[in-house]
Design a protein around this motif. Sequence first.
Motif, short mmCIF file in Angstrom:
data_model
loop_
_atom_site.label_atom_id
_atom_site.label_comp_id
_atom_site.label_asym_id
_atom_site.label_seq_id
_atom_site.Cartn_x
_atom_site.Cartn_y
_atom_site.Cartn_z
N ASN A 183 19.14 13.91 13.55
CA ASN A 183 19.54 12.61 13.03
C ASN A 183 18.43 12.03 12.17
N LEU A 184 18.82 11.38 11.07
CA LEU A 184 17.88 10.69 10.18
C LEU A 184 18.30 9.23 10.05
N THR A 185 17.33 8.33 10.11
CA THR A 185 17.58 6.90 9.98
C THR A 185 16.90 6.39 8.72
N TYR A 244 22.41 9.15 9.74
CA TYR A 244 23.26 10.31 9.50
C TYR A 244 22.68 11.50 10.25
N GLY A 245 23.55 12.43 10.61
CA GLY A 245 23.11 13.60 11.34
C GLY A 245 23.80 14.86 10.87
N ASP A 301 28.42 10.81 10.04
CA ASP A 301 28.08 9.41 9.78
C ASP A 301 27.90 8.71 11.11
N LEU A 302 26.66 8.34 11.42
CA LEU A 302 26.34 7.69 12.68
C LEU A 302 25.93 6.23 12.48
N ALA A 322 23.78 7.72 -0.15
CA ALA A 322 24.96 8.55 -0.43
C ALA A 322 24.67 9.98 -0.01
N MET A 323 25.45 10.48 0.93
CA MET A 323 25.24 11.81 1.49
C MET A 323 26.24 12.82 0.92
#
Length: 665
Positions: free
Chosen positions: A58-60, A98-99, A89-90, A66-67
Amino acid sequence: MTTTAPRLGTALARLLILAAALLGTLLAGAAPASAHAALTGSDPQDGAVVATAPKEVNLTFSEQVAMSADSIRVLDPAGRRADTGEIRDLCSGSIVRYGVELRAGLPDGTYTVAWQTVSADSHPIAGAFTFSIGAPSATSVALPDREPGGGLVGALYGIARYLSYAGFAVLVGGGAFVLVCWPRGAGVRPVQRTVVRAWLTLTGATLVMLLLRNPYTGSGELADAFDLAGLKSVLETKTGAALTSRLLLLGAAALFVAVLFGSYTRRTDPKEKKDLVFGLGIGGTVVAAGIAGTWALAEHASTGVQPGIAMPVDILHLLAVATWLGGLTVLLVALYRTPSVERAAVERFSKVAFASVAVLVATGIYQSWRQVGSWSALTGTRYGQLLLVKIGLMGVLVGIAWISRRWTQRLADLPSAEKTDEEAVEGIKNDETSETEEADTASGAAPDDDPDIDPSVDSGAGPDDSDADPRIAPERAAQLARQRAAVATARRKRERDADPERSGLRRSVLTEAAVAVVLLVVTTVLTATEPGRTEEEAGRSTAASGPAAVPDRPVDIRLPFDTGGVDGKGVVRLSLDPGRTGANGLHLYVERPDGKPLDVPEIKVALTLEAKAVGPLPVAPDRIQAGHWSASGVQIPMPGEWRIQVTVRTSDIDQTTIDKNVKIG
């Protein structure tokens, strides 16, 4: 003609407002800006050693991004993909996370997480970090050195961005200058050329940005600019939609320019002209605001603090800058190419520019709060340092503008400026031809009497001409045209030099425009720089984060340091084993930047659990060998987030303290 100097009180009041603009405008930037996205956390964290393979990474981020399918890649020690490629989408509330799921059965070793995405303000961002499963290992992963948005594509995109700002400023400012300050200028050919070229520049720069958008945010390869699939994906993004909307609005702007320099100049009825000016003013304002909105809606103003307020404020800010700097450009052209520009037109522009500065004050103060946020960010970040450079440039610009205002007060009208608008427009429809005829008339001599023209050449058809070789006639016509052009140029120069006040105004406006060009370059760089508020917030988040320890696995962290002395740079690798409450073994490895051991005279460690007000607990490790220090029986009394402080001394006077937080279970 006698002119009266402005009253001291009025002059000082206007100077104070200009000084306020210096602070407000510069802290905000001449173009809208708020924040770039930054990575504020990850799970697993950078450098963490986990007992078993996690199910996902996971990245914060600090703001929305925009992924795409390849935005997050996890590579095993051999460089193979270890993720499934499915982005999750977390996000929840204000948390942007996002993870990506990992494959099952991953072996132990060091894994590399490489990510690249586009922040909500349209700028590409990228980064990488590592974590280990079981124990660290060697890795063959080699990531490209290219910065996101860099290289040749980044340079071309930056140039196009600068040209788009410049074209917008001259297009809007030039149109406003003609409508509000100098209606007679609508028929002046040099003014027409300047505004039309600004439209062409903005349109061309927008097309280039649209084509380069795909490689700018992706591969960085110039050839991908013509990838139709990539162009289609760009059109589906917020930035692509904004650039497309800008092109459509430029079509409406072309109609505005055509009417201003066409129908308007041919109208002779004062009432019809007045009605047309009203229509052009309303329509031009709407189109200009729409074009400015394509920046506000797609870039910095659309994200960060209070976007609903920031976007209209940014539109006003851009319009004010364009009116000021664009009008200044057209005024400079008029002063050099059309010496008969009236003093009244210059005075009207001075008032318009003053009103623009007042708008910049209001919008700039608000924007400075959004972007900088603190004095430390103003002096301690790259964005803040660029702002300080811009403050110096703006100080010079305000000083020169004040000199220009003084020249304007002393300006005297030329006799030719007393012509009616209709006569002036009729007299300059054909620039070169009319100027040549006026040159002959102004000199009061026939062509034969002018020392610069050959007496044997006459524009009329004499007896000798009827018998001349018809092939020679075009040569004589061309020669006569060149001579008349030279006479017209000399006449214009004499007119320019005849009024010393007008010459002084030209020089000061030229200097002002040159400084404005440099200022616009700095502003363009600012729009691509992470503002100080976000940089400081990201730094605090990074400093507060650390690898999450797991039972029976050591905590391994890396702490770069720089004592400022000779051989004072390096990295401390700290290992706490087993990384849990109770007794632990501590190992420290001090290395140079090239990875070789660095033998330092002293190193100390302190542990603090701030949540429970425990510590600092001092640890005095023993030197084992060059670059290796160790301590046994280091007691961790309770679990929590501990701050590990390491003090490194590289000489008798050079030392520094570095720290990082770790969770110990």
